[in-house]
Write a protein that holds these residues in place. Structure first.
Motif, mmCIF file in Angstrom:
data_model
loop_
_atom_site.group_PDB
_atom_site.id
_atom_site.type_symbol
_atom_site.label_atom_id
_atom_site.label_comp_id
_atom_site.label_asym_id
_atom_site.label_seq_id
_atom_site.Cartn_x
_atom_site.Cartn_y
_atom_site.Cartn_z
ATOM 1 N N ALA A 18 0.870 -1.380 0.108
ATOM 2 C CA ALA A 18 0.011 0.007 -0.113
ATOM 3 C C ALA A 18 0.934 1.212 -0.189
ATOM 4 C CB ALA A 18 -1.134 -0.062 1.076
ATOM 5 N N ARG A 19 1.882 1.181 0.683
ATOM 6 C CA ARG A 19 3.051 2.322 0.494
ATOM 7 C C ARG A 19 3.713 2.534 -0.726
ATOM 8 N NH1 ARG A 19 7.829 1.078 2.984
ATOM 9 N NH2 ARG A 19 6.706 -0.146 4.415
ATOM 10 N N HIS A 20 4.101 1.433 -1.378
ATOM 11 C CA HIS A 20 4.746 1.425 -2.501
ATOM 12 C C HIS A 20 3.750 1.685 -3.738
ATOM 13 C CE1 HIS A 20 9.080 0.998 -0.980
ATOM 14 N NE2 HIS A 20 8.303 0.146 -0.244
ATOM 15 N N MET A 21 2.553 1.179 -3.627
ATOM 16 C CA MET A 21 1.594 0.951 -4.681
ATOM 17 C C MET A 21 2.377 -0.157 -5.852
ATOM 18 S SD MET A 21 -1.257 1.931 -4.347
ATOM 19 C CE MET A 21 -2.088 3.073 -3.098
ATOM 20 N N ASN A 22 2.893 -1.210 -5.326
ATOM 21 C CA ASN A 22 3.701 -1.908 -6.168
ATOM 22 C C ASN A 22 4.227 -3.199 -5.520
ATOM 23 O OD1 ASN A 22 6.342 -2.929 -7.518
ATOM 24 N ND2 ASN A 22 5.757 -1.630 -9.116
ATOM 25 N N ALA A 57 -3.514 -3.663 -15.364
ATOM 26 C CA ALA A 57 -2.313 -3.847 -16.066
ATOM 27 C C ALA A 57 -1.208 -2.709 -15.698
ATOM 28 C CB ALA A 57 -2.627 -3.904 -17.537
ATOM 29 N N ARG A 58 -0.310 -3.184 -14.966
ATOM 30 C CA ARG A 58 0.935 -2.004 -14.489
ATOM 31 C C ARG A 58 0.448 -0.898 -13.845
ATOM 32 N NH1 ARG A 58 4.589 -1.452 -20.243
ATOM 33 N NH2 ARG A 58 5.071 -3.685 -20.695
#
Length: 297
Positions: A18-22, A57-58
């Motif tokens: 959630a912090r990185h969104m990745n 997607a991405r």
């Protein structure tokens, strides 16, 4: 029957994602695989019977419930850290000791370290150079960078870069240099250990170095930069070290075109049965990305 407790490992993976969104960046931070992080979050979503992310997607975004949950989970972890510190005293920070050539450390690595600290505030960084430690001593060093040709026998090496060199002059004298032979007016500044760089540069540009050109010999790139900035002459340096103008490189300007340089930066690792700490793996992955994104070729 009481509800099944939420798995804390799943929550850690969710908070990082959630912090990185990745998911990939979260996995690097946690020392896990991307698949593991994804599985943790899927398992968490199944247990609470709600989606926490919109997956495209991405592209990854939090649902409304995910946003609310992330804030709560983050605060819960902060409360745990606060209570732990109040009961048991400050928890020792994770510290990484990084060893690098002095010019690489001062001119290239140091300006980038705040970015790493911003992403990973729980990791402290200690940077040492060969001025303070033996050139081949890896004891107590977690991450070592060397500049050379990868032919060391005391440790394993992983090539991180291809390098070029480029001439530099004082910012206010750039217009005096229009072609390679203009540097022959000198003075030429040589850096100890790299005395052949000017001959390499002139040879690549079809010129012969004149023996009567006034010359300086400096022991570090940093001292050579200061001499150049003051109008004392011209130097050839690694292009990487003057990519970003400012700080120690203010007052100098790269001129001409870069030429290939045989040395490269390597990540060193002495064979050991000791398991690498997650924060070291994290820093090394970040370091690879920094060299890849700014590779000079």
């Amino acid at each position: 029957m009481p509800a099944k407790p939420i798995n804390l490992t799943w929550l850690r993976s969710f908070e990082a994602a959630a912090r990185h969104m990745n998911f990939t960046d979260a996995s690097v931070e946690l020392g896990l695989t991307q698949t593991a992080v994804s599985l943790h979050i899927r398992s968490l979503e199944q247990q609470i019977n709600n989606n926490l992310f919109h997956r495209r997607a991405r592209h990854l975004t939090l649902t409304e419930l995910g946003q609310a949950y992330a804030t709560t989970v983050r605060q819960a972890f902060a409360d745990i850290d606060l209570v732990s510190a109040s009961l048991f005293g400050p928890i020792a920070a994770r510290t990484i000791t990084i060893k690098a050539p002095i010019s690489t450390a001062a001119l290239w690595l140091s300006p980038r370290l705040p970015e790493f600290r911003q992403e990973h505030p729980g990791i402290d960084l200690r940077v040492v150079t060969n001025i303070w430690t033996e050139a081949t001593n890896l004891e107590g060093v977690d991450v070592e960078l060397r500049l050379g040709r990868g032919d060391w026998t005391d440790a394993q090496s992983e090539k991180l870069s291809d390098e070029t060199i480029i001439p530099i002059c004082a910012a206010n004298s750039k217009n005096k240099v229009r072609q390679a032979k203009d540097f022959l007016h000198g003075p030429l500044i040589h850096i100890l250990g790299h005395e052949g760089n000017w001959e390499r540069y002139f040879g690549a540009n079809g010129c012969s170095m004149l023996p009567v050109v006034p010359q300086y010999f400096m022991d570090t790139t940093i001292s050579a930069l200061q001499l150049v900035a003051s109008g004392g002459g011209y130097a050839t340096v690694l292009s990487r070290l003057v990519e970003k103008q400012g700080g120690l490189t203010s007052g100098i300007t790269p001129v001409g075109r870069p030429i290939p340089f045989p040395d490269a930066h390597y990540l060193m690792r002495r064979p050991s049965k000791r398991v690498t700490r997650p924060e070291v793996d994290l820093f090394e992955a970040w370091l690879r990305d920094q060299f890849a994104s700014g590779n000079v070729s």
